[in-house]
Structure formats: structure tokens, C-alpha cells
Write an enzyme that holds these catalytic residues in place. Structure first.
Site, short mmCIF file in Angstrom:
data_model
loop_
_atom_site.label_atom_id
_atom_site.label_comp_id
_atom_site.label_asym_id
_atom_site.label_seq_id
_atom_site.Cartn_x
_atom_site.Cartn_y
_atom_site.Cartn_z
N HIS A 17 16.29 9.29 2.57
CA HIS A 17 16.54 8.64 1.28
C HIS A 17 18.03 8.66 0.95
CE1 HIS A 17 12.25 10.16 0.43
NE2 HIS A 17 12.14 8.85 0.49
N LYS A 41 -0.73 8.35 -4.73
CA LYS A 41 -0.16 9.57 -4.14
C LYS A 41 -0.40 10.76 -5.07
CE LYS A 41 3.28 7.60 -1.11
NZ LYS A 41 4.70 7.49 -0.74
N ARG A 90 12.22 1.58 7.94
CA ARG A 90 12.36 2.55 9.02
C ARG A 90 11.88 2.00 10.36
NH1 ARG A 90 8.79 6.85 6.26
NH2 ARG A 90 7.89 4.85 5.70
N SER A 128 8.39 11.86 3.69
CA SER A 128 8.21 13.09 2.89
C SER A 128 6.97 13.83 3.37
CB SER A 128 8.11 12.75 1.41
OG SER A 128 9.31 12.13 1.00
N1 COA Z 1 13.96 7.69 5.11
C1 COA Z 1 12.96 8.55 5.15
N2 COA Z 1 11.78 8.38 4.56
C2 COA Z 1 11.61 7.25 3.87
C3 COA Z 1 12.61 6.29 3.77
C4 COA Z 1 13.83 6.54 4.43
N3 COA Z 1 14.83 5.69 4.41
N4 COA Z 1 12.15 5.28 3.04
C5 COA Z 1 10.90 5.59 2.69
N5 COA Z 1 10.58 6.78 3.19
C6 COA Z 1 9.28 7.44 3.09
C7 COA Z 1 9.06 8.17 1.83
O1 COA Z 1 9.42 9.52 1.94
C8 COA Z 1 7.58 8.01 1.67
O2 COA Z 1 6.92 8.99 2.43
P1 COA Z 1 5.46 9.49 2.05
O3 COA Z 1 4.56 8.30 2.06
O4 COA Z 1 5.18 10.46 3.12
O5 COA Z 1 5.57 10.10 0.68
C9 COA Z 1 7.28 6.64 2.26
O6 COA Z 1 8.32 6.41 3.13
C10 COA Z 1 7.29 5.48 1.31
O7 COA Z 1 7.29 5.89 0.04
P2 COA Z 1 8.26 5.44 -1.12
O8 COA Z 1 9.55 4.89 -0.66
O9 COA Z 1 8.32 6.57 -2.07
O10 COA Z 1 7.51 4.24 -1.67
P3 COA Z 1 6.02 4.17 -2.11
O11 COA Z 1 5.37 3.27 -1.12
O12 COA Z 1 5.40 5.47 -2.40
O13 COA Z 1 6.16 3.48 -3.51
C11 COA Z 1 7.04 1.94 -5.07
C12 COA Z 1 6.68 2.24 -3.64
C13 COA Z 1 7.25 3.17 -5.89
C14 COA Z 1 8.32 1.17 -5.01
C15 COA Z 1 5.90 1.09 -5.63
O14 COA Z 1 4.71 1.83 -5.64
C16 COA Z 1 6.18 0.59 -7.05
O15 COA Z 1 6.95 -0.31 -7.22
N6 COA Z 1 5.53 1.19 -8.07
C17 COA Z 1 5.66 0.75 -9.46
C18 COA Z 1 4.45 -0.10 -9.88
C19 COA Z 1 4.61 -1.53 -9.44
O16 COA Z 1 5.51 -2.24 -9.82
N7 COA Z 1 3.63 -2.00 -8.62
C20 COA Z 1 3.62 -3.37 -8.15
C21 COA Z 1 4.53 -3.61 -6.96
S1 COA Z 1 4.08 -2.71 -5.51
#
Ligand code: COA
Length: 162
Positions: A17, A41, A90, A128
Site C-alpha cells: 500500500h 470483510k 498487483r 493483508s
Molecule cells: N500491495 C499489497 N496489497 C494490496 C495492494 C498493494 N498494492 N493493493 C491491494 N492490496 C490488497 C489489500 O491488502 C487487500 O488484501 P485483503 O483482501 O487480504 O485484505 C486486497 O488487496 C484488496 O483490498 P482493498 O484494496 O482494501 O480493497 P477492497 O477490495 O477491500 O475494497 C473498496 C475496495 C474499499 C475500494 C470498495 O469496497 C469500496 O469502494 N467500498 C465503498 C462502498 C462502495 O462505494 N461500493 C461500490 C463500489 S465497489
């Protein structure tokens, strides 16, 4: 001033991140790291703990703000007056999910763009969840996490085991 919003669950924040955040500052003047709700989650750390950890990791970078939001990401982006959503890619496996999110976000708010940065090679395997798994088996965390985040993760895992 060009502002990008980098949303995520950050449970916890990893070097992957941090890599995306710091590289985004080559494109944006300011990056807002926004902790987002994701009901699918079940985070190990509370919202307050995750925010605090991100603040510790980002403390030396002036152009980064750490915050959280409820509701739709695109609404938050527009309320904030930001210019784009930042997401890291990724691997090919990320593409489908990210593509779907970018398209639904654009459908809801067509003026909100998503900018993708390719994750640096050395972090392309990180998530994560995988780091929490390494930690739960007593593995070394220094390559993946800021020392304070690693300390808190080890402490949380110890407390869950006792
Ligand atoms: N390096 C390492 N790990 C990375 C990374 C990077 N560059 N980019 C993402 N990851 C990992 C994260 O650690 C996470 O791991 P995990 O699943 O083991 O926890 C995973 O990739 C992706 O998670 P994250 O980036 O936190 O995104 P998400 O998929 O959990 O959530 C949101 C995406 C929060 C952007 C989305 O749910 C959202 O927009 N929520 C608000 C509600 C909304 O608007 N919904 C409608 C649109 S989807």
C-alpha cells in the site's frame, strides 16, 4: 491542486500500500488515504486502530491525509472535491474485480475517474490476509510491514491465542 483518493480496508497497511501511495504522489499533489467500509470483510483491527497505524506509517509525508468514510466511494470523492480514485493492480487476477469496481463507480458518477498504478514487482504477491497468515505462524514481518504495524499485528495475534 490534483487530489487522488486511495481507498481500502488496510487491515493492516503493508509496504504494498505504501508503495502505491508514495508513487501516486508523482501524479497527484495530494493523496487521501481513505479507510472504506467493506461489509464482506471482518477486520482484525478496529477502524481507529487501522487509521492510527496508517498515520504512523505516513507521518513523514506531508501530502498525505488519512481519513475514513461511510457510504459510496464516488459520493465521498465528489464531496471531497478529489480528481480521481487511485487503485493498485498487483496481478491479472486483480483486474476483473478492479474493472468491475471502476465501471460501477463510473456508472454511478460518470465524472469520477479511476487511475491504476501497477504494484512494484516486489510487492505483487502481498495482501493483508497473507501477511496475517505469515504472522499467525510466527513468520518474520520486516519485509512486509512498518515496524510499528508489525509489532501491533504480532501483539494482536498473541492476544488472540491466549
Ligand atoms: N500491495 C499489497 N496489497 C494490496 C495492494 C498493494 N498494492 N493493493 C491491494 N492490496 C490488497 C489489500 O491488502 C487487500 O488484501 P485483503 O483482501 O487480504 O485484505 C486486497 O488487496 C484488496 O483490498 P482493498 O484494496 O482494501 O480493497 P477492497 O477490495 O477491500 O475494497 C473498496 C475496495 C474499499 C475500494 C470498495 O469496497 C469500496 O469502494 N467500498 C465503498 C462502498 C462502495 O462505494 N461500493 C461500490 C463500489 S465497489
Amino acid at each position: 491542486m490534483k487530489i487522488g483518493i486511495y481507498p481500502g480496508t488496510f487491515d493492516p497497511i503493508t509496504h504494498g500500500h505504501t508503495d502505491i501511495i508514495t508513487r501516486s504522489l508523482r501524479v497527484f499533489d495530494k493523496v487521501v488515504v481513505a479507510l472504506a467500509p467493506n461489509p464482506s470483510k471482518h477486520p482484525l483491527f478496529s477502524l481507529t486502530e487501522r487509521l492510527e497505524m496508517i498515520r504512523v506509517v505516513m507521518k513523514d509525508i506531508q501530502q498525505v491525509e488519512v481519513t475514513h468514510f461511510d457510504g459510496l466511494l464516488v459520493d465521498y470523492v465528489q464531496r471531497y472535491g478529489a480528481h480521481a480514485i487511485i487503485r493498485g493492480l498487483r496481478a491479472i487476477s486483480d483486474f476483473e474485480h478492479e474493472f468491475q469496481m471502476a465501471l460501477i463507480n463510473r456508472k454511478i458518477a460518470k465524472q469520477v475517474e479511476t487511475v491504476f498504478l501497477m504494484t512494484s514487482e516486489e510487492y505483487s504477491y502481498l495482501s493483508s490476509t497473507i501477511i496475517k497468515d505469515v504472522a499467525s505462524h510466527g513468520g518474520a514481518l520486516t519485509e512486509f510491514l512498518h515496524p510499528e504495524v508489525a509489532r501491533q499485528l504480532q501483539e494482536r495475534i498473541r492476544s488472540l491465542k491466549t
